[in-house]
Design an enzyme around this catalytic site. Sequence first.
Site, PDB file in Angstrom:
ATOM      1  N   CYS B 240       0.828  -1.206   0.000  1.00  0.00           N
ATOM      2  CA  CYS B 240       0.000   0.000   0.000  1.00  0.00           C
ATOM      3  C   CYS B 240       0.859   1.251   0.000  1.00  0.00           C
ATOM      4  O   CYS B 240       0.697   2.130  -0.835  1.00  0.00           O
ATOM      5  CB  CYS B 240      -0.920   0.004   1.220  1.00  0.00           C
ATOM      6  SG  CYS B 240      -2.143  -1.308   1.156  1.00  0.00           S
ATOM      7  N   HIS B 241       1.770   1.355   0.976  1.00  0.00           N
ATOM      8  CA  HIS B 241       2.580   2.558   1.075  1.00  0.00           C
ATOM      9  C   HIS B 241       4.069   2.261   1.180  1.00  0.00           C
ATOM     10  O   HIS B 241       4.848   3.128   1.557  1.00  0.00           O
ATOM     11  CB  HIS B 241       2.129   3.412   2.262  1.00  0.00           C
ATOM     12  CG  HIS B 241       0.693   3.822   2.163  1.00  0.00           C
ATOM     13  ND1 HIS B 241      -0.314   3.083   2.724  1.00  0.00           N
ATOM     14  CD2 HIS B 241       0.107   4.862   1.532  1.00  0.00           C
ATOM     15  CE1 HIS B 241      -1.478   3.655   2.467  1.00  0.00           C
ATOM     16  NE2 HIS B 241      -1.255   4.743   1.732  1.00  0.00           N
TER      17      HIS B 241
END
Lengths: 64, 277
Positions: B240-241
């Site tokens: 995701c990040h």
Amino acid sequence: MAFANTLYNTFFRRNSIFVPTIFAGAFAFGIGFDTGVTAFFDHWNKGKQWKDIRHKYVEAAEEE
Amino acid sequence: MAFNGLKKAVTLTPSVRTLPSGVPAAPLLNLAARAPADHAHGHGASGPRSTATPRWAGGVSRTSAGLASKSYVTLPPTTPSTARFLHTSVAVKDAPQVPDFSHYRANDNDSNRAFSYFMVGTLGLVSASVAKSTVAEFLKTMSASADVLALAKVEIELATIPEGKNVIVKWRGKPVFVRHRTQAEIDEARETNWQSLRDPESDEQRVKKPEWLVMLGVCTHLGCVPIGESGDFGGWFCPCHGSHYDISGRARKGPAPLNLEIPTYEFNDAEGKLVIG
């Protein structure tokens, strides 16, 4: 009548003894009542509960 | 009208009432007032006193309404103001023969007393039991039920996980990573300079057995599920990040603030199982 007097003088005469006696008796009564009712339930439902028929199935599973 | 007026004038009540003793009644004048001890002074029961009545005992005084006699100490006159009726017959009793209650009386007060207290105590005992079980049953409704407790634990057969492999199991709605680490991975995790990490934790604090790494598969950044055996540090990588975790699940790079969380777990050595929860 001597018994009644003994009972009165031992337990009922002083509230400091009477009330703890009641509480202790309630504790014992609770345990005894639970035990008795459970025993009656097991006796009444003998052969119907899992703990009564468990040996049939568990042994069969181990044999496989 | 004139007749009525005449009638009223005729039927006026007498202004003076006569006592049964024959003495005219004078309500404001106490003719019988006496001093507390007025005897053997050389005078009779009546007649003028030879000694002055003290002021505190009362006395006759003039008022605007006339003469007034007050006595503070002596009793008011006991002369009856009603007519006295004589009777010579024996008074008839309402219940001339009182029943015999001895049959109903207790023979023994001591056993009665002991029995009464025994009944009081028994009632108290039963009441205490009822109160106790009421509270206990109410508190039981707050505890987790059996199906919830059954879902709260997950068992894994450790023998089914080969060395160097990941297993993801679902536990309480969340993924749990179970990693069977190789010896090289253990050494790598232990040799890391963990004091300088973002969330400093040693590998010994994070595992119970060095070859088994158990942790929640939820990224501590925003809750994604990291991907295993990837990332710059040979551990997990959150797509995701871009958070990187090492082989001990510690945050090494990216936005993740904390290491991957460790759930409570136990090893059942007898059956070779891992119990999470």
